[in-house]
Design a protein around this motif. Structure first.
Motif, PDB file in Angstrom:
ATOM      1  N   GLU A  11       0.837  -1.203   0.000  1.00 51.04           N
ATOM      2  CA  GLU A  11       0.000   0.000   0.000  1.00 51.04           C
ATOM      3  C   GLU A  11       0.870   1.250   0.000  1.00 51.04           C
ATOM      4  N   HIS A  12       0.232   2.375  -0.273  1.00 46.53           N
ATOM      5  CA  HIS A  12       0.907   3.655  -0.490  1.00 46.53           C
ATOM      6  C   HIS A  12       1.713   4.139   0.717  1.00 46.53           C
ATOM      7  N   PHE A  13       1.358   3.691   1.916  1.00 47.80           N
ATOM      8  CA  PHE A  13       2.100   4.069   3.125  1.00 47.80           C
ATOM      9  C   PHE A  13       3.585   3.722   3.018  1.00 47.80           C
ATOM     10  N   ASN A  14       3.878   2.664   2.287  1.00 47.11           N
ATOM     11  CA  ASN A  14       5.238   2.113   2.300  1.00 47.11           C
ATOM     12  C   ASN A  14       6.113   2.594   1.148  1.00 47.11           C
ATOM     13  N   LEU A  15       5.645   3.568   0.362  1.00 45.91           N
ATOM     14  CA  LEU A  15       6.471   4.067  -0.732  1.00 45.91           C
ATOM     15  C   LEU A  15       7.843   4.578  -0.262  1.00 45.91           C
ATOM     16  N   PRO A  16       7.973   5.230   0.917  1.00 45.07           N
ATOM     17  CA  PRO A  16       9.313   5.679   1.328  1.00 45.07           C
ATOM     18  C   PRO A  16      10.354   4.555   1.343  1.00 45.07           C
ATOM     19  N   TRP A  17       9.953   3.355   1.745  1.00 46.99           N
ATOM     20  CA  TRP A  17      10.887   2.220   1.742  1.00 46.99           C
ATOM     21  C   TRP A  17      11.372   1.928   0.329  1.00 46.99           C
ATOM     22  N   HIS A  18      10.435   1.925  -0.605  1.00 52.72           N
ATOM     23  CA  HIS A  18      10.789   1.567  -1.978  1.00 52.72           C
ATOM     24  C   HIS A  18      11.660   2.647  -2.623  1.00 52.72           C
ATOM     25  N   LEU A  19      11.371   3.900  -2.315  1.00 54.30           N
ATOM     26  CA  LEU A  19      12.222   4.978  -2.835  1.00 54.30           C
ATOM     27  C   LEU A  19      13.648   4.854  -2.287  1.00 54.30           C
ATOM     28  N   ALA A  20      13.754   4.549  -0.998  1.00 52.84           N
ATOM     29  CA  ALA A  20      15.080   4.395  -0.384  1.00 52.84           C
ATOM     30  C   ALA A  20      15.837   3.228  -1.009  1.00 52.84           C
ATOM     31  N   LYS A 218       6.782  14.184   2.267  1.00 51.72           N
ATOM     32  CA  LYS A 218       5.711  15.043   1.728  1.00 51.72           C
ATOM     33  C   LYS A 218       6.253  16.212   0.911  1.00 51.72           C
ATOM     34  N   GLN A 219       7.543  16.527   1.094  1.00 53.22           N
ATOM     35  CA  GLN A 219       8.137  17.652   0.372  1.00 53.22           C
ATOM     36  C   GLN A 219       8.718  17.247  -0.981  1.00 53.22           C
ATOM     37  N   ILE A 220       8.716  15.953  -1.299  1.00 51.61           N
ATOM     38  CA  ILE A 220       9.252  15.505  -2.591  1.00 51.61           C
ATOM     39  C   ILE A 220       8.389  16.099  -3.712  1.00 51.61           C
ATOM     40  N   PRO A 221       8.992  16.754  -4.691  1.00 43.68           N
ATOM     41  CA  PRO A 221       8.202  17.341  -5.779  1.00 43.68           C
ATOM     42  C   PRO A 221       7.322  16.300  -6.478  1.00 43.68           C
ATOM     43  N   SER A 222       6.041  16.653  -6.658  1.00 46.45           N
ATOM     44  CA  SER A 222       5.058  15.801  -7.358  1.00 46.45           C
ATOM     45  C   SER A 222       4.896  14.425  -6.725  1.00 46.45           C
ATOM     46  N   ILE A 223       5.128  14.330  -5.419  1.00 45.31           N
ATOM     47  CA  ILE A 223       4.965  13.019  -4.759  1.00 45.31           C
ATOM     48  C   ILE A 223       3.525  12.529  -4.873  1.00 45.31           C
ATOM     49  N   ASP A 224       2.576  13.466  -4.932  1.00 45.47           N
ATOM     50  CA  ASP A 224       1.180  13.051  -5.074  1.00 45.47           C
ATOM     51  C   ASP A 224       0.957  12.344  -6.412  1.00 45.47           C
ATOM     52  N   LEU A 235      -5.766  11.192  -8.239  1.00 45.19           N
ATOM     53  CA  LEU A 235      -4.875  12.207  -7.668  1.00 45.19           C
ATOM     54  C   LEU A 235      -5.530  12.908  -6.477  1.00 45.19           C
ATOM     55  N   GLU A 236      -6.811  13.248  -6.590  1.00 46.14           N
ATOM     56  CA  GLU A 236      -7.475  13.954  -5.486  1.00 46.14           C
ATOM     57  C   GLU A 236      -7.599  13.072  -4.242  1.00 46.14           C
ATOM     58  N   ASP A 237      -7.726  11.754  -4.427  1.00 42.03           N
ATOM     59  CA  ASP A 237      -7.780  10.839  -3.275  1.00 42.03           C
ATOM     60  C   ASP A 237      -6.428  10.780  -2.576  1.00 42.03           C
ATOM     61  N   ILE A 238      -5.362  10.705  -3.375  1.00 42.63           N
ATOM     62  CA  ILE A 238      -4.010  10.694  -2.799  1.00 42.63           C
ATOM     63  C   ILE A 238      -3.740  11.997  -2.055  1.00 42.63           C
ATOM     64  N   GLN A 239      -4.165  13.105  -2.621  1.00 41.13           N
ATOM     65  CA  GLN A 239      -3.941  14.396  -1.969  1.00 41.13           C
ATOM     66  C   GLN A 239      -4.683  14.471  -0.637  1.00 41.13           C
ATOM     67  N   GLU A 240      -5.901  13.943  -0.602  1.00 41.30           N
ATOM     68  CA  GLU A 240      -6.653  13.905   0.663  1.00 41.30           C
ATOM     69  C   GLU A 240      -5.956  12.995   1.676  1.00 41.30           C
ATOM     70  N   TRP A 241      -5.509  11.834   1.197  1.00 42.96           N
ATOM     71  CA  TRP A 241      -4.811  10.890   2.085  1.00 42.96           C
ATOM     72  C   TRP A 241      -3.534  11.521   2.646  1.00 42.96           C
ATOM     73  N   LEU A 242      -2.746  12.168   1.791  1.00 44.34           N
ATOM     74  CA  LEU A 242      -1.518  12.815   2.259  1.00 44.34           C
ATOM     75  C   LEU A 242      -1.802  13.871   3.324  1.00 44.34           C
ATOM     76  N   SER A 243      -2.919  14.582   3.167  1.00 48.52           N
ATOM     77  CA  SER A 243      -3.255  15.636   4.132  1.00 48.52           C
ATOM     78  C   SER A 243      -3.587  15.072   5.505  1.00 48.52           C
ATOM     79  N   LYS A 244      -3.990  13.802   5.551  1.00 44.81           N
ATOM     80  CA  LYS A 244      -4.389  13.169   6.811  1.00 44.81           C
ATOM     81  C   LYS A 244      -3.277  12.325   7.432  1.00 44.81           C
ATOM     82  N   THR A 245      -2.173  12.134   6.712  1.00 45.96           N
ATOM     83  CA  THR A 245      -1.175  11.133   7.104  1.00 45.96           C
ATOM     84  C   THR A 245       0.131  11.799   7.522  1.00 45.96           C
TER      85      THR A 245
END
Length: 282
Positions: A11-20, A218-224, A235-245
């Protein structure tokens, strides 16, 4: 190069691991991080940590606390997501049920016993002032199993992360009748006691790397847009999720461990409230 086996949900929560990992950030520390997606979720992951099939896991807080309370030889090493998880409550789209209250006497589809979908069904029932002893469950293994179960007329309801299931609501597979947020930080990083004992220095390196990525995520350009494309979300769902996470970089507090234990104990899901040191790596 030391290999570390880590598990988490796809799930989207774990993207930081994959980027690293894509940046070779762990390899730069002499670590070969082997990530395995576990679509069955926390119930399966606690079992894998217990059985020595994984060294570390990114796992639901209530699930690992219940598992450690029942003898899993693992520890929470820090928070990962410090904000609540929003659990969507779903029925088959063709169902005439429209509210959480209408589910009172229905079975619950869950991935497995001890999973978030299992434990949060109790939290939701308690919130609704239902008799939690009346809950009945159907084990469906994962999200695909839940789709099969609900659309084949089981009449059960199913709780899963709101934004992960949003495409299934949008396409008319599920109907969401409400949401139930966790009353605590939702994801932690856990490690088996044997891994901690043997590789404490490497564990610290892993946490340093992932905390660097989550602090700036959250500061990564175009992370949404990246999240939207990778996880096939609007995109709007991801943006809402990011705002809550929010991602956390500190250890879970003893107070929070005790609060979660108390809630699980009230629901007869654990036998006793133990000292917080039984759960936390120091």
């Amino acid at each position: 190069m030391k290999t570390i086996k880590i598990i988490g949900v796809p799930e989207h929560f774990n993207l930081p691991w994959h980027l690293a990992m894509e940046d070779n950030a762990f390899e730069d520390r002499g670590i070969q991080l082997e990530w395995t997606d576990i679509p069955e979720g926390t119930g399966k992951m606690t079992q894998m940590l217990q059985n020595g099939e994984a060294d570390m896991g990114v796992i639901l807080t209530e699930g690992i606390i219940k598992s450690i309370s029942q003898g899993n030889s693992s520890k929470i090493v820090q928070e990962y997501i410090s904000s609540p998880l929003l659990w969507g409550i779903h029925v088959d789209a063709a169902s005439d049920r429209e509210t959480i209250a209408s589910l009172k006497n229905d079975k619950v589809a869950i991935s497995r016993m001890g999973s978030g979908s299992h434990l949060m069904a109790y939290i939701n029932a308690q919130n609704q002032r239902w008799n939690t002893e009346n809950l009945e469950f159907e084990i469906v293994n994962n999200l695909d199993g839940a789709v099969e179960n609900l659309t084949n007329g089981s009449g059960a309801y199913f709780m899963w992360e709101h934004f992960t299931t949003k495409p299934l609501v949008d396409n008319g597979t599920f109907k969401r009748v409400g949401d139930c947020p966790t009353p605590w930080p939702c994801f932690v990083i856990a490690a088996s006691n044997s891994f901690i004992k043997e590789s404490e220095g490497l564990l610290k390196h892993v946490l340093e790397v992932i905390n660097t990525y989550t602090a700036e995520f959250k500061q990564i350009p175009s992370i949404d847009r990246t999240l939207s494309n990778r996880y096939e979300q609007k995109l709007e769902d991801i943006q809402e999720w990011l705002s809550k996470t929010n991602w956390g970089q500190e250890q879970l507090s003893e107070t929070m461990v005790n609060e979660i234990q108390s809630r699980l104990h009230d629901l007869n899901l654990i036998e006793e409230v133990k000292d917080a040191s039984a759960f936390l790596w120091k």
